[in-house]
Motif scaffolding. Structure first.
Motif, PDB file in Angstrom:
ATOM      1  N   LYS A 128      -8.370   1.242   3.364  1.00  0.00           N
ATOM      2  CA  LYS A 128      -9.371   1.067   4.421  1.00  0.00           C
ATOM      3  C   LYS A 128      -9.729  -0.410   4.592  1.00  0.00           C
ATOM      4  CE  LYS A 128     -11.665   5.560   4.119  1.00  0.00           C
ATOM      5  NZ  LYS A 128     -12.939   6.240   3.815  1.00  0.00           N
ATOM      6  N   ALA A 129      -9.842  -1.133   3.491  1.00  0.00           N
ATOM      7  CA  ALA A 129     -10.220  -2.542   3.536  1.00  0.00           C
ATOM      8  C   ALA A 129      -9.105  -3.433   4.090  1.00  0.00           C
ATOM      9  CB  ALA A 129     -10.611  -3.023   2.143  1.00  0.00           C
ATOM     10  N   ALA A 130      -7.883  -2.954   4.079  1.00  0.00           N
ATOM     11  CA  ALA A 130      -6.756  -3.771   4.537  1.00  0.00           C
ATOM     12  C   ALA A 130      -6.841  -4.083   6.033  1.00  0.00           C
ATOM     13  CB  ALA A 130      -5.434  -3.083   4.222  1.00  0.00           C
ATOM     14  N   GLY A 169      -4.207  11.478  -9.720  1.00  0.00           N
ATOM     15  CA  GLY A 169      -5.332  11.433  -8.810  1.00  0.00           C
ATOM     16  C   GLY A 169      -6.442  10.497  -9.249  1.00  0.00           C
ATOM     17  N   LEU A 170      -6.331   9.919 -10.437  1.00  0.00           N
ATOM     18  CA  LEU A 170      -7.388   9.046 -10.934  1.00  0.00           C
ATOM     19  C   LEU A 170      -7.527   7.768 -10.104  1.00  0.00           C
ATOM     20  CD1 LEU A 170      -6.831   9.403 -14.790  1.00  0.00           C
ATOM     21  CD2 LEU A 170      -8.556  10.521 -13.358  1.00  0.00           C
ATOM     22  N   LEU A 171      -6.422   7.218  -9.633  1.00  0.00           N
ATOM     23  CA  LEU A 171      -6.456   5.976  -8.867  1.00  0.00           C
ATOM     24  C   LEU A 171      -6.629   6.204  -7.367  1.00  0.00           C
ATOM     25  CD1 LEU A 171      -3.613   3.955 -10.627  1.00  0.00           C
ATOM     26  CD2 LEU A 171      -6.078   3.706 -10.909  1.00  0.00           C
ATOM     27  N   LEU A 172      -6.678   7.463  -6.955  1.00  0.00           N
ATOM     28  CA  LEU A 172      -6.743   7.766  -5.526  1.00  0.00           C
ATOM     29  C   LEU A 172      -7.963   7.149  -4.827  1.00  0.00           C
ATOM     30  CD1 LEU A 172      -5.303   9.210  -3.232  1.00  0.00           C
ATOM     31  CD2 LEU A 172      -6.600  11.269  -3.813  1.00  0.00           C
ATOM     32  N   PRO A 173      -9.176   7.255  -5.354  1.00  0.00           N
ATOM     33  CA  PRO A 173     -10.313   6.653  -4.650  1.00  0.00           C
ATOM     34  C   PRO A 173     -10.171   5.139  -4.474  1.00  0.00           C
ATOM     35  CG  PRO A 173     -11.104   8.141  -6.355  1.00  0.00           C
ATOM     36  CD  PRO A 173      -9.621   8.010  -6.542  1.00  0.00           C
ATOM     37  N   GLN A 174      -9.680   4.472  -5.499  1.00  0.00           N
ATOM     38  CA  GLN A 174      -9.490   3.024  -5.422  1.00  0.00           C
ATOM     39  C   GLN A 174      -8.431   2.677  -4.373  1.00  0.00           C
ATOM     40  OE1 GLN A 174      -8.262   1.303  -9.132  1.00  0.00           O
ATOM     41  NE2 GLN A 174      -7.936  -0.724  -8.240  1.00  0.00           N
ATOM     42  N   THR A 181      -6.015   4.634   9.240  1.00  0.00           N
ATOM     43  CA  THR A 181      -6.078   6.010   9.751  1.00  0.00           C
ATOM     44  C   THR A 181      -5.609   6.995   8.684  1.00  0.00           C
ATOM     45  OG1 THR A 181      -5.687   5.206  11.992  1.00  0.00           O
ATOM     46  CG2 THR A 181      -5.284   7.541  11.590  1.00  0.00           C
ATOM     47  N   PHE A 182      -4.538   6.648   7.989  1.00  0.00           N
ATOM     48  CA  PHE A 182      -4.035   7.487   6.904  1.00  0.00           C
ATOM     49  C   PHE A 182      -5.100   7.632   5.814  1.00  0.00           C
ATOM     50  CE2 PHE A 182      -1.783   7.549   2.745  1.00  0.00           C
ATOM     51  CZ  PHE A 182      -1.204   8.810   2.838  1.00  0.00           C
ATOM     52  N   ALA A 183      -5.734   6.518   5.443  1.00  0.00           N
ATOM     53  CA  ALA A 183      -6.762   6.546   4.399  1.00  0.00           C
ATOM     54  C   ALA A 183      -7.972   7.365   4.831  1.00  0.00           C
ATOM     55  CB  ALA A 183      -7.189   5.115   4.046  1.00  0.00           C
ATOM     56  N   ASN A 184      -8.360   7.267   6.108  1.00  0.00           N
ATOM     57  CA  ASN A 184      -9.470   8.085   6.604  1.00  0.00           C
ATOM     58  C   ASN A 184      -9.130   9.569   6.541  1.00  0.00           C
ATOM     59  OD1 ASN A 184     -11.164   5.923   7.142  1.00  0.00           O
ATOM     60  ND2 ASN A 184     -10.374   5.667   9.222  1.00  0.00           N
ATOM     61  N   GLY A 185      -7.887   9.913   6.823  1.00  0.00           N
ATOM     62  CA  GLY A 185      -7.461  11.305   6.704  1.00  0.00           C
ATOM     63  C   GLY A 185      -7.514  11.797   5.269  1.00  0.00           C
ATOM     64  N   LEU A 213       0.822  -1.217   0.000  1.00  0.00           N
ATOM     65  CA  LEU A 213       0.000   0.000   0.000  1.00  0.00           C
ATOM     66  C   LEU A 213       0.854   1.266   0.000  1.00  0.00           C
ATOM     67  CD1 LEU A 213      -2.725  -1.250   2.472  1.00  0.00           C
ATOM     68  CD2 LEU A 213      -3.048  -0.740   0.046  1.00  0.00           C
ATOM     69  N   VAL A 214       1.952   1.248   0.751  1.00  0.00           N
ATOM     70  CA  VAL A 214       2.856   2.405   0.754  1.00  0.00           C
ATOM     71  C   VAL A 214       3.409   2.635  -0.644  1.00  0.00           C
ATOM     72  CG1 VAL A 214       5.119   3.201   1.572  1.00  0.00           C
ATOM     73  CG2 VAL A 214       3.463   2.292   3.201  1.00  0.00           C
TER      74      VAL A 214
END
Length: 158
Positions: free
Chosen positions: A121-123, A110-115, A130-134, A97-98
């Protein structure tokens, strides 16, 4: 022998008779140096054959392996990184993920950012989630920072 000691009047203990003391070296057991024989037995019987295992990486080394550009590590670092990731599935998921987020930042894509946020989050990894929620809470600013040609710099997102 001091007659005031307990058992002084009875027969001597069988392990302390002069004949016993003479028989111990004759049986191959030295009177001194038992630690050396114990250490030799431990080395021979308890320790595995071959060279000792490599030392575990320091936190700094592991962090460096996970955050460095993929072309940067030496062959030895790559082998040790892969061994570390094979040993811990959670760390392997974190490293993947990193790497994907680093690619997004490097390519300003930024196109792949939502995915990628959804994957993070699913990991189920606390720090990554927490990073993804931010990122989700400040999605507009993050997406604009990745996709606009002119970036004004630091933006405070609350």
């Amino acid at each position: 022998m001091d007659p005031s000691l307990p058992g002084a009047n009875g027969p001597p203990h069988p392990r302390t008779t002069p004949g016993t003391i003479r028989r111990v070296p004759a049986a191959g057991h030295p009177q001194r140096g038992g630690h050396t024989q114990l250490a030799a037995w431990k080395q021979r019987e308890l320790l595995p054959d071959g060279p000792p295992p490599p030392r575990p990486p320091t936190v700094r080394e592991a962090t460096d392996w996970l955050t460095r550009h993929p072309d940067g590590p030496t062959a030895d670092d790559a082998v040790r990184r892969n061994a570390l990731l094979a040993h811990c599935p959670e760390l392997s998921s974190t490293a993947r993920l990193v790497t994907t987020f680093a690619e997004i930042l490097t390519l300003l894509d930024g196109l792949l950012l939502p995915q990628r946020i959804a994957e993070a989050k699913a990991a189920g990894l606390s720090g990554v989630s927490t990073f993804a929620n931010g990122l989700s809470s400040g999605y507009g600013a993050v997406h604009a920072g990745l996709t606009t040609q002119v970036n004004a710099g630091h933006a405070d997102v609350t």
